[in-house]
Design an enzyme around this catalytic site. Structure first.
Site, PDB file in Angstrom:
ATOM      1  N   TYR A 124      -4.060  -2.376  -4.856  1.00  0.00           N
ATOM      2  CA  TYR A 124      -3.982  -2.578  -6.306  1.00  0.00           C
ATOM      3  C   TYR A 124      -3.937  -4.066  -6.675  1.00  0.00           C
ATOM      4  O   TYR A 124      -4.357  -4.449  -7.766  1.00  0.00           O
ATOM      5  CB  TYR A 124      -2.735  -1.894  -6.883  1.00  0.00           C
ATOM      6  CG  TYR A 124      -2.937  -0.451  -7.248  1.00  0.00           C
ATOM      7  CD1 TYR A 124      -3.271   0.482  -6.274  1.00  0.00           C
ATOM      8  CD2 TYR A 124      -2.795  -0.018  -8.560  1.00  0.00           C
ATOM      9  CE1 TYR A 124      -3.457   1.806  -6.606  1.00  0.00           C
ATOM     10  CE2 TYR A 124      -2.973   1.311  -8.897  1.00  0.00           C
ATOM     11  CZ  TYR A 124      -3.309   2.216  -7.924  1.00  0.00           C
ATOM     12  OH  TYR A 124      -3.488   3.531  -8.252  1.00  0.00           O
TER      13      TYR A 124
ATOM     14  N   LYS B 265      -2.652   5.271   7.279  1.00  0.00           N
ATOM     15  CA  LYS B 265      -3.801   5.569   8.134  1.00  0.00           C
ATOM     16  C   LYS B 265      -3.790   4.554   9.284  1.00  0.00           C
ATOM     17  O   LYS B 265      -4.673   3.690   9.383  1.00  0.00           O
ATOM     18  CB  LYS B 265      -5.108   5.475   7.336  1.00  0.00           C
ATOM     19  CG  LYS B 265      -5.352   6.642   6.401  1.00  0.00           C
ATOM     20  CD  LYS B 265      -5.882   7.884   7.090  1.00  0.00           C
ATOM     21  CE  LYS B 265      -7.330   7.713   7.510  1.00  0.00           C
ATOM     22  NZ  LYS B 265      -7.810   8.919   8.247  1.00  0.00           N
TER      23      LYS B 265
ATOM     24  N   ASP C 174      -4.501  11.598   5.271  1.00  0.00           N
ATOM     25  CA  ASP C 174      -5.372  12.769   5.049  1.00  0.00           C
ATOM     26  C   ASP C 174      -4.660  14.051   5.464  1.00  0.00           C
ATOM     27  O   ASP C 174      -4.694  15.061   4.758  1.00  0.00           O
ATOM     28  CB  ASP C 174      -6.714  12.612   5.786  1.00  0.00           C
ATOM     29  CG  ASP C 174      -6.567  12.269   7.262  1.00  0.00           C
ATOM     30  OD1 ASP C 174      -5.454  11.884   7.700  1.00  0.00           O
ATOM     31  OD2 ASP C 174      -7.574  12.399   8.000  1.00  0.00           O
TER      32      ASP C 174
ATOM     33  N   ASP D 285      -0.498   7.025  -5.017  1.00  0.00           N
ATOM     34  CA  ASP D 285      -1.117   7.421  -6.287  1.00  0.00           C
ATOM     35  C   ASP D 285      -1.738   8.806  -6.134  1.00  0.00           C
ATOM     36  O   ASP D 285      -1.529   9.704  -6.950  1.00  0.00           O
ATOM     37  CB  ASP D 285      -2.175   6.384  -6.672  1.00  0.00           C
ATOM     38  CG  ASP D 285      -2.835   6.689  -8.006  1.00  0.00           C
ATOM     39  OD1 ASP D 285      -2.112   7.065  -8.946  1.00  0.00           O
ATOM     40  OD2 ASP D 285      -4.069   6.568  -8.092  1.00  0.00           O
TER      41      ASP D 285
ATOM     42  N   ASP E  46      -0.098  12.776  -7.379  1.00  0.00           N
ATOM     43  CA  ASP E  46      -0.796  13.703  -8.284  1.00  0.00           C
ATOM     44  C   ASP E  46      -0.888  15.078  -7.635  1.00  0.00           C
ATOM     45  O   ASP E  46      -0.712  16.111  -8.283  1.00  0.00           O
ATOM     46  CB  ASP E  46      -2.219  13.211  -8.593  1.00  0.00           C
ATOM     47  CG  ASP E  46      -2.293  12.419  -9.898  1.00  0.00           C
ATOM     48  OD1 ASP E  46      -1.270  11.825 -10.288  1.00  0.00           O
ATOM     49  OD2 ASP E  46      -3.368  12.399 -10.521  1.00  0.00           O
TER      50      ASP E  46
HETATM   51  C1  IPM Z   1      -0.282   6.243 -12.057  1.00  0.00           C
HETATM   52  C2  IPM Z   1      -1.579   5.965 -12.754  1.00  0.00           C
HETATM   53  C3  IPM Z   1      -1.841   4.471 -12.723  1.00  0.00           C
HETATM   54  C4  IPM Z   1      -2.029   4.071 -11.282  1.00  0.00           C
HETATM   55  C5  IPM Z   1      -3.012   4.002 -13.605  1.00  0.00           C
HETATM   56  C6  IPM Z   1      -2.858   4.424 -15.037  1.00  0.00           C
HETATM   57  C7  IPM Z   1      -3.215   2.512 -13.502  1.00  0.00           C
HETATM   58  O1  IPM Z   1      -2.587   6.709 -12.181  1.00  0.00           O
HETATM   59  O2  IPM Z   1       0.760   5.690 -12.485  1.00  0.00           O
HETATM   60  O3  IPM Z   1      -0.279   7.021 -11.101  1.00  0.00           O
HETATM   61  O4  IPM Z   1      -3.130   4.199 -10.725  1.00  0.00           O
HETATM   62  O5  IPM Z   1      -1.050   3.622 -10.691  1.00  0.00           O
HETATM   63 MG    MG Z   2      -1.947   8.069 -10.685  1.00  0.00          MG
END
Ligand code: IPM
Ligand code: MG
Length: 373
Positions: free
Chosen positions: A143, A194, A227, A251, A255
């Site tokens: 990032y 990884k 993975d 990230d 999710d």
């Molecule tokens: C998160 C989001 C952010 C990230 C975006 C909005 C920059 O996806 O907080 O998970 O990638 O960190």
């Molecule tokens: Mg995210």
């Protein structure tokens, strides 16, 4: 308690303002009913800030964030700003906040509430009782790594570059947070990278292993390739307690973990900075869901992730665990009673708006509070 607990609310874009409106009601409730008053300031971030000042995070807002004990953020981004270059996009405002406040540890709990077992796309038997904590490194890795950019090569081809980079101290400090959290939970940490293809992953594994041996041998440590972790989260998520991983893998895996619980609309997060001499950390709290522009402005978003983020704020920034638990309990009761926002709607349940979900949680809080005094 004195009124010097300082909050900065940055509602942001999309559904951010509507879910943060419900959070604001919780903040006020804490003052009214529990004597926990906060000094609240509001500001703009993301697309909303771009519209007002041309940049996704103004210097004044950054200064307010630094002066606050905690920042409560809604969400940033939307199709309107998708074509702008990276440094000026809504997301850049959030990334700058993370970096400038040095919020290196991002805590993303994924908990399956009993009332929502059937909202998960996975079989109830696989997710029932799930309670995992993903600790994502938040201020390093790909990032922020340099060099980065898009250049044109001599042969006319274009080249995009990003750099995955980690140092010993960056790995150690986030691993330490994970081990310490594990001590308050089931004492298990799974470190994810990884190491089979990336030097930064190999270093990650070596540093985590060394820290574990030196300071945390009472915690069970395992290692997993990212993975495989993605697969194991679907196959048998309950094998995990705390997962610690880098910015990009975190990230994605967070999710995925969020969805195990049925909806991104349920998942809060805390981003914590370096502890100062008094043990105080800068902190930012935000729901894991994004700005969801497709449903913005319709009063149908689920406010629970944002409300649970405020609960995390009470717990981690203000040591108000009892108040945090009240919010979590109130929401669980409302869900048990059958009320559902659209994202978690199920047959036989009553669909409600963002506002009605907020109303109901406040009512449940009132009842719990009567029982508490
Ligand atoms: C998160 C989001 C952010 C990230 C975006 C909005 C920059 O996806 O907080 O998970 O990638 O960190
Ligand atoms: Mg995210």
């Amino acid at each position: 308690m004195s009124a010097n607990k300082k909050l900065l609310i940055l509602a942001g874009d999309g559904i951010g303002p509507e879910v943060m409106r419900q959070v604001r009601r919780l903040v006020d409730w804490m003052g009214r009913r529990r004597g926990q008053t906060f000094e609240v300031k509001e500001g703009l971030v993301g697309g909303a800030a771009i519209e007002a000042s041309g940049v996704p995070l103004s210097e004044a807002t950054l200064a307010d964030a630094k002066a606050a004990d905690a920042v409560l953020l809604g969400a940033v981004g939307g199709p309107k700003w998708d074509k702008i270059e990276f440094e000026r996009r809504p997301e850049a405002g959030l990334l700058r906040l993370r970096k400038e406040l040095a919020l290196f540890a991002n805590l993303r709990p994924a908990i399956v509430l009993d009332a929502l077992v059937d909202a998960s796309p996975l079989k109830a038997d696989i997710v029932r009782g799930l309670d995992i904590m993903i600790v994502r490194e938040l201020t390093g890795g790909v990032y922020f790594g340099e060099p980065r950019g898009i250049t044109t090569l001599e042969n006319g081809e274009r080249q995009g570059v990003n750099t995955q980079v980690y140092t010993t101290s960056e790995i150690q400090r986030v691993a330490r947070v994970a081990f310490e959290l594990a001590r308050k939970r089931s004492r298990k940490v799974c470190s994810v990278e990884k190491a089979n293809v990336m030097e930064s992953g190999l270093l990650w594994r070596e540093e985590v292993t060394a820290l574990h041996a030196a300071e945390f041998s009472d915690v069970e440590l395992s290692h997993m390739y990212a993975d495989n972790c993605g697969m194991q989260l679907i196959r048998n998520p309950r094998q995990f307690d705390v997962i610690v991983t880098d910015n990009l893998f975190g990230d994605m895996l967070s999710d995925e973990a969020a969805m195990l619980t049925g909806s991104l609309g349920m998942l809060p997060s805390a981003s914590l900075g370096v502890a100062d001499a008094t043990g105080t950390r800068r902190a930012l709290y935000e729901p894991v869901h994004g700005s969801a522009p497709d449903i913005a402005g319709r009063d149908i978003a689920n406010p629970i992730a944002a409300m649970f983020s405020f609960a995390m704020c009470l717990r981690y920034s203000f040591d108000l665990a009892a108040e945090a638990e009240m919010i979590e309990k109130a929401a669980a009761q409302v869900l048990k009673g059958g009320l559902r926002t659209t994202d978690i709607m199920a047959p036989g349940m009553a669909r409600c708006s963002t506002t009605v979900m907020g109303d109901s949680i406040l009512r449940a809080l009132d009842k719990l509070n009567v029982g508490a005094v």
